[in-house]
Motif scaffolding. Structure first.
Motif, short mmCIF file in Angstrom:
data_model
loop_
_atom_site.label_atom_id
_atom_site.label_comp_id
_atom_site.label_asym_id
_atom_site.label_seq_id
_atom_site.Cartn_x
_atom_site.Cartn_y
_atom_site.Cartn_z
N CYS A 22 -3.43 4.37 -2.04
CA CYS A 22 -2.27 5.80 -0.64
C CYS A 22 -1.78 6.07 -0.66
CB CYS A 22 -2.96 4.17 0.01
SG CYS A 22 -5.04 3.93 0.85
N LYS A 23 -0.38 5.73 -1.63
CA LYS A 23 0.93 6.22 -1.66
C LYS A 23 0.73 7.43 -2.28
CE LYS A 23 3.55 1.55 -0.70
NZ LYS A 23 4.46 0.82 -1.77
N LEU A 30 2.83 8.94 7.18
CA LEU A 30 1.94 7.26 7.18
C LEU A 30 2.42 6.39 6.35
CD1 LEU A 30 0.18 5.94 9.04
CD2 LEU A 30 -1.89 7.13 7.55
N GLU A 31 2.87 5.29 6.28
CA GLU A 31 3.62 4.22 5.44
C GLU A 31 2.37 3.29 4.95
OE1 GLU A 31 7.29 1.57 4.44
OE2 GLU A 31 7.10 2.26 6.28
N THR A 32 1.83 2.98 3.86
CA THR A 32 1.00 2.15 3.34
C THR A 32 1.81 0.99 2.43
OG1 THR A 32 -0.43 3.68 3.54
CG2 THR A 32 -0.62 1.74 2.73
N TRP A 45 -3.00 -5.74 4.01
CA TRP A 45 -2.67 -4.38 3.61
C TRP A 45 -2.22 -3.38 5.01
CZ3 TRP A 45 -6.99 -1.40 0.84
CH2 TRP A 45 -7.42 0.30 1.59
N ASN A 47 -1.39 -0.17 7.48
CA ASN A 47 -0.80 0.94 8.19
C ASN A 47 0.19 1.29 9.10
OD1 ASN A 47 -2.30 2.08 5.38
ND2 ASN A 47 -3.81 1.72 7.05
N THR A 60 -5.14 -2.73 7.71
CA THR A 60 -7.01 -2.54 6.43
C THR A 60 -7.64 -3.75 5.95
OG1 THR A 60 -5.86 0.11 6.18
CG2 THR A 60 -7.64 -0.32 4.98
#
Length: 113
Positions: A22-23, A30-32, A45, A47, A60
């Motif tokens: 995701c990064k 948007l930070e994951t 996990w 977001n 998530t």
């Protein structure tokens, strides 16, 4: 398999792989990230950030290890974290789809509790 030592390692590895994927996406607003509480066996996990003009904040995947089983409390992945756990060698009877009502779990192929 020693569940007390291997199960935390398995879920951390799986979720870390997803978070790293995701990064690499385009949206830098948007930070994951992965939240790990090893003392209480919680793995989240999450977001957080902005997508266009909309605030994004959400889980998530939320998995906890309880009674030597994986309890999947939240799962918004396409194929399901349970599939990843089984691919890692975890038997179905050690996976609880906790997001299903307890009365409905008997109709899944997984543990009821």
């Amino acid at each position: 398999m020693d569940k007390l030592t291997e199960y935390p390692q398995i879920i951390k590895r799986i979720l870390t792989e997803y978070v790293e994927l995701c990064k690499n996406r385009q949206n830098s607003n948007l930070e994951t990230f992965l939240i790990v509480d090893e003392t209480n066996n919680h793995y989240i996990w999450m977001n957080l950030g902005w997508e266009k003009d909309e605030r994004i904040t959400g889980i998530t995947v939320y998995v906890r290890i309880r009674d030597r089983k994986f309890w999947i409390e939240e799962d918004w992945t396409e194929d399901g974290i349970a599939s990843d756990l089984m691919s890692a060698g975890v038997p179905k009877e050690d996976i609880v789809l906790a997001f299903h009502h307890p009365k409905m779990r008997q109709y899944t192929d997984f543990a009821v509790a």
